[in-house]
Design a protein around this motif. Structure first.
Motif, PDB file in Angstrom:
ATOM      1  N   VAL A 269      -2.003  -0.028  -6.483  1.00  0.00           N
ATOM      2  CA  VAL A 269      -0.849   0.006  -5.762  1.00  0.00           C
ATOM      3  C   VAL A 269      -2.025  -1.335  -5.202  1.00  0.00           C
ATOM      4  O   VAL A 269      -0.673  -1.232  -4.153  1.00  0.00           O
ATOM      5  N   ALA A 270      -2.749  -0.571  -4.459  1.00  0.00           N
ATOM      6  CA  ALA A 270      -3.053  -1.747  -2.988  1.00  0.00           C
ATOM      7  C   ALA A 270      -3.866  -2.681  -3.978  1.00  0.00           C
ATOM      8  O   ALA A 270      -4.185  -4.104  -2.964  1.00  0.00           O
ATOM      9  N   GLU A 271      -3.460  -3.402  -5.389  1.00  0.00           N
ATOM     10  CA  GLU A 271      -3.870  -4.608  -6.088  1.00  0.00           C
ATOM     11  C   GLU A 271      -5.136  -5.141  -5.008  1.00  0.00           C
ATOM     12  O   GLU A 271      -5.547  -6.433  -5.703  1.00  0.00           O
ATOM     13  N   PRO A 288      -7.546   5.253   3.074  1.00  0.00           N
ATOM     14  CA  PRO A 288      -6.201   5.119   4.007  1.00  0.00           C
ATOM     15  C   PRO A 288      -4.913   6.124   3.623  1.00  0.00           C
ATOM     16  O   PRO A 288      -4.822   6.621   3.862  1.00  0.00           O
ATOM     17  N   ARG A 289      -5.058   5.440   2.305  1.00  0.00           N
ATOM     18  CA  ARG A 289      -3.840   5.992   1.453  1.00  0.00           C
ATOM     19  C   ARG A 289      -3.657   7.000   1.081  1.00  0.00           C
ATOM     20  O   ARG A 289      -2.709   8.493   1.252  1.00  0.00           O
ATOM     21  N   GLU A 301       0.416  16.502  -2.010  1.00  0.00           N
ATOM     22  CA  GLU A 301       0.579  15.362  -2.015  1.00  0.00           C
ATOM     23  C   GLU A 301      -1.053  14.170  -3.047  1.00  0.00           C
ATOM     24  O   GLU A 301      -0.872  13.770  -3.780  1.00  0.00           O
ATOM     25  N   GLY A 302      -1.760  14.502  -1.561  1.00  0.00           N
ATOM     26  CA  GLY A 302      -2.978  13.504  -2.221  1.00  0.00           C
ATOM     27  C   GLY A 302      -3.723  14.176  -3.800  1.00  0.00           C
ATOM     28  O   GLY A 302      -3.992  13.579  -3.990  1.00  0.00           O
ATOM     29  N   LEU A 324       3.745   6.350   2.758  1.00  0.00           N
ATOM     30  CA  LEU A 324       3.237   6.889   3.717  1.00  0.00           C
ATOM     31  C   LEU A 324       2.134   6.349   4.587  1.00  0.00           C
ATOM     32  O   LEU A 324       2.131   6.264   5.740  1.00  0.00           O
ATOM     33  N   ASN A 325       1.428   5.432   4.043  1.00  0.00           N
ATOM     34  CA  ASN A 325       0.339   4.956   4.248  1.00  0.00           C
ATOM     35  C   ASN A 325       0.657   3.912   5.940  1.00  0.00           C
ATOM     36  O   ASN A 325       0.859   3.659   6.936  1.00  0.00           O
ATOM     37  N   LEU A 326       2.055   3.130   4.948  1.00  0.00           N
ATOM     38  CA  LEU A 326       2.140   1.755   5.406  1.00  0.00           C
ATOM     39  C   LEU A 326       3.316   2.813   7.026  1.00  0.00           C
ATOM     40  O   LEU A 326       3.347   2.484   7.996  1.00  0.00           O
TER      41      LEU A 326
END
Length: 583
Positions: A269-271, A288-289, A301-302, A324-326
């Motif tokens: 998802v972070a490419e 961080p995510r 959730e994590g 969430l991180n955004l």
């Protein structure tokens, strides 16, 4: 990006590394490596678990729990170290045949940190455990342990945080930082402690004939090193030789695609290119995510993402964590702006900085104050504490309790500072704990002004003025012949690099052939070493727009790390610029 006050080259020291390339030998020696045995990254080179104090009692307790199929509850923490510790515990215990194992993670906004009496009450009402295992917490949970034992629940503490003068009355405690523990690696993260405990349990069960009797396959503990690597890097513990082995082995498994679907999904998802993953990707991309869940919502959730075995479901969870991180980044950016405004209102500038910074705003988010403290610490090179209300107060009212998060600078042991403050000023701090570089605390809101005064006074007494000089340590210059992709690959593979074992940072003068502004805050440079005709790309992130772009700059001095830029199937050298000065 601000220019550091002073650049300084790392001191050269002697090391006996005859089979290591000269450049790497120099880099290793500057980081304290003395012999080639310290560079062995195999599992066989790991420190043996036998010297961990309390391990025998812990294994006896866990073996009994499995043989009698107790209801086991893992109580974790709401950060990445706690999440990986929890996920590893559940995966390994279930693989070893535990039929009744569950977990509970305190919501930071409701219960706060650790095994509190409130969490014990919740555990008793919802889970009815017979054994509680704390991971990445518990060493300061005197009241919680007492509450559990009063209810007939056994308690095993696994932790790595620094203990106080007395230990909780748990049935067993495994923490390498206990005063009477001889384990040589004091820098283990919480997930590293759990890995050692459960690896020893696996050996004990094998010797008991447990796996054969149960008809289950003996788990390979190395399969959980992806979680160990992630938690170790995310918690920013020192990468001593033992931690580097754990991280390197975990990275190798992730790169080979042999990791849990949740980590794979978070990287995708972070490419990020999984095959070329490095330790910093775990710290700056995955962590961080994962942490965003614990900071803004619920770390369940994590943890569920790390426990998930369905790639499609793990992908959905990773996308939720990314969102969430955004949100976390937006909140943090707003808090940074407010903090800088508060600094200006207090007429604090770089010329009249106090020895430590204490910041508070009633609107700040409790889950993000640690990040805020870190940013302000980096900006001003001062130990920093950021506070937020423990509970959102009613309009116009002062909150009764504040939660604080501290970040420190080299040479200032922040937990010891807090301990000295609490000893000298009874009632000032309700609770505190942490490490040399980071700590958390709670205090009555009425004590905020007194805390600020005591913080500054203690720092003045303890810290010499030179500790506040911002110094950028570099590894000297590279020759024109060393500025190539081969050197970049050599250094990448010589890691893992990280806390207390920093990725090499070089300095040098270059011809500045071009500058291009990216996204209004980054600069892409075209550079050339004076003794070469090769043009090399350089990238500087978050530049000071008052100084850059500087179209008059023809020569530039930069501090940089070697990087590989991958674009359309091509891999080319790129300098990741950390500091720069127009000449």
């Amino acid at each position: 990006m601000s220019t550091p006050l002073r650049w300084q080259r790392r001191a050269l020291s002697h090391a006996d590394l005859p089979s290591v390339p000269p450049l790497l030998a120099r880099l290793y020696a500057a980081r304290g490596v003395r012999t080639e045995s310290e560079l062995a990254m195999t599992l066989a080179a790991l420190q043996p678990a036998s010297s961990l104090h309390g391990l025998t009692a812990a294994i006896e307790l866990l073996a009994q729990a499995l043989h009698e199929q107790w209801r086991i509850l893992v109580v974790g923490d709401f950060d990445a170290d706690g999440a990986t510790s929890t996920a590893l515990s559940l995966r390994a215990l279930r693989a070893m045949g535990a039929q009744h194992v569950d977990y509970l993670v305190p919501n930071r906004f409701t219960y706060g940190y650790g095994l509190t009496p409130g969490i014990v009450a919740l555990a008793l009402s919802e889970k009815q455990p017979q054994l509680i295992i704390t991971v990445d917490n518990g060493i300061a949970s005197h009241e919680g342990v007492a509450a559990a034992q009063a209810a007939g629940v056994r308690v095993l503490i696994t932790d790595h945080h620094l203990p106080g003068a007395t230990l909780p009355p748990a049935d067993a405690i495994v923490n390498p930082n206990q005063a009477d523990c001889d384990f040589p690696s004091k820098a283990l993260a919480g997930v590293g402690v759990v890995f050692y405990v459960l690896s020893s349990l696996r050996t004990r069960l094998r010797d008991d004939g447990w796996f054969a009797a149960q008809g289950i396959a003996e788990p390979n503990m190395a399969n959980y090193l992806d979680l160990v690597a992630l938690g170790t890097v995310a918690d920013v513990v020192a990468l001593d030789a033992n931690n580097r082995r754990l991280v390197q082995q975990g990275l190798a498994r992730i790169r080979a695609g042999r990791c849990c679907p949740g980590i794979t999904a978070l990287l995708r998802v972070a490419e990020r290119d999984i095959a070329s993953l490095v330790a910093s990707d775990l710290g700056f991309v995955v962590a961080p995510r994962l942490n965003a869940a614990g900071r803004l919502d619920d770390m369940r959730e994590g943890i569920e993402c790390l426990l998930c075995d369905d790639p499609a479901e793990a992908k959905r969870m990773a996308e939720d964590l990314d969102a969430l991180n955004l949100e976390r980044r937006e909140i943090e950016a707003g808090m940074q702006n407010e903090a800088m405004a508060a600094m200006r209102e207090l007429t604090i500038s770089e010329e009249n900085l106090p020895p430590g910074l204490v910041l508070y705003d009633r609107h700040w988010h409790q889950g993000v104050i640690g990040l805020l403290a870190g940013r302000i610490k980096e900006r001003f090179h001062r130990p920093t504490v950021a506070f937020a209300p423990a509970q959102a107060p009613a309009y116009g009212e002062m909150p009764s309790e504040l939660k604080g998060s501290a970040r420190s600078i080299p040479g200032v042991h922040i937990r010891d500072v807090l301990d000295a403050m609490a000893t000298k000023n009874p009632g000032l701090i309700t609770r505190f704990g942490g490490h040399a570089m980071a700590a958390g605390m709670s205090l009555p809101s009425t004590q905020l002004a007194a805390f600020r005064l005591a913080f500054e006074e203690t720092l003045r007494e303890w810290v010499p003025p030179e500790a506040y000089d911002a110094v950028l340590l570099t590894d000297g210059e590279l020759s024109a012949s060393e500025l190539n992709e081969q050197t970049a690959y050599l250094i990448r593979d010589a890691g893992p690099w990280g806390q207390a074992f920093p990725e090499p940072l070089f300095e040098g003068e270059f011809l500045c052939l071009g500058q291009r502004l990216l996204k209004d805050k980054h600069i892409k440079f075209s550079l050339c070493h004076p003794e070469s005709n090769r043009v090399i790309d350089g990238i500087a992130f978050g530049v000071d727009r008052a100084l850059w772009p500087n179209l008059k700059c023809e020569r530039i001095r930069v501090a940089y790390r070697l990087d590989i830029n991958r674009f359309r199937g091509m891999e080319t050298l790129q300098l990741r610029i950390e500091a720069m000065l127009a000449l």
